[in-house]
Motif scaffolding. Structure first.
Motif, PDB file in Angstrom:
ATOM      1  N   ARG A  12       0.880  -1.265  -0.032  1.00 34.06           N
ATOM      2  CA  ARG A  12      -0.054   0.079   0.309  1.00 34.06           C
ATOM      3  C   ARG A  12       0.788   1.366   0.134  1.00 34.06           C
ATOM      4  NH1 ARG A  12      -2.766  -0.219   4.712  1.00 34.06           N
ATOM      5  NH2 ARG A  12      -3.015  -2.369   4.363  1.00 34.06           N
ATOM      6  N   ASP A  13       1.906   1.260   0.827  1.00 32.84           N
ATOM      7  CA  ASP A  13       2.928   2.344   0.887  1.00 32.84           C
ATOM      8  C   ASP A  13       3.471   2.712  -0.376  1.00 32.84           C
ATOM      9  OD1 ASP A  13       2.943   3.071   3.467  1.00 32.84           O
ATOM     10  OD2 ASP A  13       5.252   2.858   3.602  1.00 32.84           O
ATOM     11  N   ARG A  14       3.626   1.718  -1.161  1.00 33.63           N
ATOM     12  CA  ARG A  14       4.723   2.182  -2.312  1.00 33.63           C
ATOM     13  C   ARG A  14       3.656   2.455  -3.228  1.00 33.63           C
ATOM     14  NH1 ARG A  14       6.172  -2.813  -3.545  1.00 33.63           N
ATOM     15  NH2 ARG A  14       6.456  -3.314  -1.579  1.00 33.63           N
ATOM     16  N   ARG A  15       2.290   2.057  -3.506  1.00 34.88           N
ATOM     17  CA  ARG A  15       1.578   2.462  -4.522  1.00 34.88           C
ATOM     18  C   ARG A  15       1.152   3.964  -4.184  1.00 34.88           C
ATOM     19  NH1 ARG A  15      -3.125  -1.275  -4.852  1.00 34.88           N
ATOM     20  NH2 ARG A  15      -1.403  -3.084  -5.266  1.00 34.88           N
ATOM     21  N   ALA A  16       1.086   4.403  -2.705  1.00 30.25           N
ATOM     22  CA  ALA A  16       0.727   5.780  -2.569  1.00 30.25           C
ATOM     23  C   ALA A  16       1.852   6.465  -3.027  1.00 30.25           C
ATOM     24  CB  ALA A  16       0.507   5.888  -1.158  1.00 30.25           C
ATOM     25  N   ARG A  17       3.072   6.217  -2.983  1.00 29.32           N
ATOM     26  CA  ARG A  17       4.366   6.862  -3.146  1.00 29.32           C
ATOM     27  C   ARG A  17       4.438   7.095  -4.494  1.00 29.32           C
ATOM     28  NH1 ARG A  17       8.913   4.094  -0.974  1.00 29.32           N
ATOM     29  NH2 ARG A  17       7.616   3.207   0.660  1.00 29.32           N
ATOM     30  N   ALA A  18       3.923   6.010  -5.426  1.00 27.64           N
ATOM     31  CA  ALA A  18       4.102   6.067  -6.935  1.00 27.64           C
ATOM     32  C   ALA A  18       3.137   7.302  -7.431  1.00 27.64           C
ATOM     33  CB  ALA A  18       3.640   4.824  -7.399  1.00 27.64           C
ATOM     34  N   TRP A  19       1.931   7.112  -6.794  1.00 21.24           N
ATOM     35  CA  TRP A  19       0.906   8.238  -6.941  1.00 21.24           C
ATOM     36  C   TRP A  19       1.172   9.636  -6.943  1.00 21.24           C
ATOM     37  CZ3 TRP A  19      -2.769   7.966 -10.311  1.00 21.24           C
ATOM     38  CH2 TRP A  19      -3.351   6.702 -10.360  1.00 21.24           C
ATOM     39  N   LEU A  20       1.968   9.915  -5.730  1.00 21.29           N
ATOM     40  CA  LEU A  20       2.570  11.135  -5.148  1.00 21.29           C
ATOM     41  C   LEU A  20       3.561  11.622  -6.223  1.00 21.29           C
ATOM     42  CD1 LEU A  20       2.236  12.907  -2.901  1.00 21.29           C
ATOM     43  CD2 LEU A  20       4.301  12.250  -2.140  1.00 21.29           C
ATOM     44  N   ALA A  21       4.386  10.660  -6.744  1.00 24.32           N
ATOM     45  CA  ALA A  21       5.464  11.068  -7.635  1.00 24.32           C
ATOM     46  C   ALA A  21       4.793  11.293  -8.924  1.00 24.32           C
ATOM     47  CB  ALA A  21       6.329   9.901  -8.000  1.00 24.32           C
ATOM     48  N   GLY A 136      11.555   7.448 -10.210  1.00 24.01           N
ATOM     49  CA  GLY A 136      12.956   6.469 -10.352  1.00 24.01           C
ATOM     50  C   GLY A 136      13.159   5.501  -9.507  1.00 24.01           C
ATOM     51  N   ARG A 137      12.774   6.005  -8.167  1.00 21.09           N
ATOM     52  CA  ARG A 137      12.914   5.064  -6.887  1.00 21.09           C
ATOM     53  C   ARG A 137      11.916   4.091  -7.051  1.00 21.09           C
ATOM     54  NH1 ARG A 137      13.658   6.811  -0.511  1.00 21.09           N
ATOM     55  NH2 ARG A 137      12.618   4.781  -0.164  1.00 21.09           N
ATOM     56  N   TRP A 138      10.749   4.354  -7.251  1.00 24.15           N
ATOM     57  CA  TRP A 138       9.666   3.467  -7.565  1.00 24.15           C
ATOM     58  C   TRP A 138      10.007   2.553  -8.432  1.00 24.15           C
ATOM     59  CZ3 TRP A 138       5.744   2.911 -11.355  1.00 24.15           C
ATOM     60  CH2 TRP A 138       4.901   1.934 -11.115  1.00 24.15           C
ATOM     61  N   ILE A 139      10.572   2.960  -9.525  1.00 25.42           N
ATOM     62  CA  ILE A 139      10.784   1.927 -10.570  1.00 25.42           C
ATOM     63  C   ILE A 139      11.890   1.083 -10.392  1.00 25.42           C
ATOM     64  CG2 ILE A 139      11.703   1.764 -12.994  1.00 25.42           C
ATOM     65  CD1 ILE A 139      10.395   4.577 -13.786  1.00 25.42           C
ATOM     66  N   ALA A 140      12.866   1.546  -9.584  1.00 21.83           N
ATOM     67  CA  ALA A 140      14.063   0.741  -9.059  1.00 21.83           C
ATOM     68  C   ALA A 140      13.584  -0.540  -8.325  1.00 21.83           C
ATOM     69  CB  ALA A 140      15.019   1.462  -8.518  1.00 21.83           C
TER      70      ALA A 140
END
Ligand code: ADP
Length: 623
Positions: A12-21, A136-140
């Motif tokens: 969940r955390d990661r998905r939120a971060r991706a949206w924010l980005a 980029g971080r999310w993709i990595a």
């Protein structure tokens, strides 16, 4: 072993971060576009700007260091521009000392401003940059998997979430009855911890499953979880050992935290030897990371309260290289042997796997069991599967005997590369050899009894084995006991000579042990009349049963004495060999009869051996 699944909250955390980005990048792009979009604000040449001021069309200007932006006069005063409306035009400022005079003259309102355009450019670029970094971080992370890489220090790679509903049962694991019996206790504890707590019994925390690959250790561990209905958390020892110091230790901590939260549960560590190897054994400098990880594991195992319901099962096929600290009470203090199956075991395993494939009426699993000495459970599963594949390729609806034969050839080819599969002649030799040890041991007996004779190849090196257990705790041995031991050691070789006509290389390790023992008797224990009660050894340690475990290099005695010692050692060995020969010669018929049974059954326990021996001897006497 372990599939890598992220924890749900992680996800969940990661998905939120991706949206924010994504949102940040979008905002930045919009701001940038708005700023530079053509048409919104007309860009005038400076000369044109001056002309328009002079002609009185300009109402107000904002002057910054580099730009001048302004608004035109409206047709009616009612439509005076709102202060926040966009500017009508802009001009790149040039050095023009008369400008202020001109503006004043034409009644243009003017004011100075910091270079807002520059600022907004900075702001939008900054936003974009942050957005790109986040993306980029999310993709990595996607690329490396949820837990991999430097970005995820210390996250346990095991499924800390655990497998909740394990389907494997003890019935699915066949041919390892002894191991199942031992593990049943763990199951009972997990099912009803209260009963054990009431009595104050100490429950095992760690059980080590020892055995070659493919014998069903993982399955057994799973079956324990399945039978007890508790979660199964598994990961492999090699996954702990990372390049970065401290990561493995953090993983161990994570793992146990996760386990604690789900107790009662089973934690299974496959390949324990990858992280549990003896510390400080590396001559090329220490392996700090592995040692830290191991230490953390020890700490965690000591840390849990005795009865908190987390039980750690671990598997290895090399228990001898494990750090002794792992085997201390309270850690992996129980070892369960999961060996390659004997004939009966193989039949049982074949039956388990035959449940899921259709076999033709001409298939006789008994025969296959008899022909697959040395196969582990995984090999048998593989065998059945190969046969089914062959049948399917033929277009048949069931695998027939011919398919199984062909599959066996394929599997055997692979097996021969990995481990040994004996030829019929070799098996016969191993059977006589092991029986030689067992019968001499049994007849001369005394302090220890034979508990098991087996011709199932085992681990590295040994083709068969005979286990003897002392009948009581021993701190010393008498001369006659040592002589009996010596004769037992030589029994294998003597049996080969007597019944098969010649010796083989299989007796090499017996001989070196026997020589060691004889030497110790002569130079250390004063058991040779000719040499007398002298201790001639040097720098040796007295081992478990009163024997040397280490050589101290050259001897103190030389010349004549050395010759005498050598002669006495030879004589001691020869005498023991004579004793063994007598025992076996007297029981020739019995040896042949028992060997036939051993070849068929592949292993005999002590009681069976004694019964067979008695039977055979009685038969002899009757005749
Ligand atoms: P290990 O952990 O000892 O290397 P596994 O438990 O992973 O071995 O066994 C691999 C496979 O071999 C299992 O999935 C199973 O199909 C088969 N197998 C191994 N041993 C047995 C057994 N005793 N009974 C039934 N199947 C077995």
């Amino acid at each position: 072993m372990s599939e890598r699944e992220p924890r749900p909250d992680d996800r969940r955390d990661r998905r939120a971060r991706a949206w924010l980005a994504a949102l940040t990048v979008l905002l930045g792009a919009v701001a940038l576009l708005a700023e530079f979009a053509p048409g919104a604000t007309a860009v005038l040449p400076y000369s044109e700007f001056r002309t328009r001021v002079q002609s009185g069309r300009v109402a107000s200007v904002l002057i910054s260091e580099r730009m001048i932006r302004g608004r035109y006069r409206r047709a009616s005063t009612a439509a005076a521009p709102r202060p926040r409306a966009p500017m009508d035009f802009e001009v790149v400022r040039v050095t023009d000392p008369q400008l202020i005079g001109l503006l004043t003259e034409k009644g243009v309102t003017f004011e100075g401003t910091p270079d807002s355009r520059w600022m907004s450019w900075l702001l939008t670029t900054g936003l974009m940059l942050i957005g790109v970094l986040l993306l980029g971080r999310w993709i990595a992370q996607r690329v490396q998997g949820p837990s991999g890489g430097v970005l995820a220090f210390g996250k346990s790679r095991g499924k800390v979430a655990g497998e909740k509903d394990v389907k494997v049962r003890f019935d699915d694991v066949a041919g390892v009855d002894e191991a199942k019996r031992e593990l049943m206790e763990v199951v009972e504890f997990l099912r009803d911890a209260e009963r054990f707590k009431r009595v104050g019994a100490r429950i095992p925390r760690g059980v080590l499953l020892v055995g070659p690959p493919g014998t069903g250790k993982t399955m057994l561990a799973k079956a324990v979880a399945g039978e007890a209905g508790v979660p199964f958390i598994s990961l492999s020892g090699s996954e702990f050992v990372e390049m970065f110091v401290g990561v493995g230790a953090a993983r161990v901590r994570d793992l146990f935290e996760g386990a604690q939260a789900q107790a009662p549960c089973i934690v299974f560590i496959d390949e324990l030897d990858a992280l549990g190897r003896t510390r400080g054994g590396n001559p090329m400098g220490s392996n700090e990371e592995r040692e830290q990880t191991l230490n953390q594991l020890l700490v965690e195992m000591d840390g849990f309260e005795t009865n908190n319901g987390v039980i750690v099962l671990a598997a290895t096929n090399r228990p001898e290289i494990l750090d002794v600290a792992l085997l201390r009470p309270g850690r992996f203090d129980r070892q369960v042997l999961v060996d390659r199956p004997d004939r009966g075991g193989r039949l049982a395993i074949l039956k388990v796997h035959a449940r899921t494939v259709s076999l033709g009426p001409d298939v006789d699993l008994e025969t296959i069991a008899a022909e697959t000495t040395g196969y582990a459970g995984a090999d048998l599963a593989n065998l059945i599967n190969e046969a089914a594949l062959l049948a399917a390729r033929r277009g048949a609806s069931a695998a027939g005997s011919a398919d199984l034969q062909e599959a066996m050839e394929r599997v055997a080819a692979g097996l021969e590369r990995r481990s040994r599969v004996l030829s019929p002649d070799e098996r016969r030799r191993v059977a006589y050899h092991e029986l030689g040890h067992a019968l001499v041991g049994e007849v001369l007996g005394g302090a220890s009894r034979v508990t098991k004779v087996s011709i199932v190849p085992r681990g590295h090196g040994a083709l068969g084995y005979t286990l003897k257990r002392p009948t009581e705790d021993r701190y010393m041995m008498t001369e006659s006991e040592l002589r009996a031991q010596l004769a037992t050691l030589l029994g294998g070789r003597v049996a080969e000579v007597l019944f098969l006509g010649e010796v083989s290389t299989g007796a090499a390790s017996d001989l070196s042990q026997a020589t060691e023992m004889a030497r110790a008797m002569v130079v250390e224990f004063g058991m040779s009349d000719k040499v007398g009660a002298l201790s001639l050894g040097r720098g040796r340690q007295v081992g478990d049963w009163g024997l040397m475990t280490e050589h101290g290099g050259g001897s103190e005695h030389g010349g004549e004495l050395a010759d005498l010692v050598d002669a006495e050692i030879r004589q001691t060995v020869a005498a023991a060999e004579g004793v063994a020969r007598k025992v076996l010669e007297d029981r020739g018929a019995a040896v042949h009869a028992i060997a036939a049974t051993l070849l068929e059954r592949e292993h005999l326990d002590g009681a069976e051996l004694r019964a067979l021996l008695e039977d055979a001897m009685r038969g002899d006497a009757d005749r």
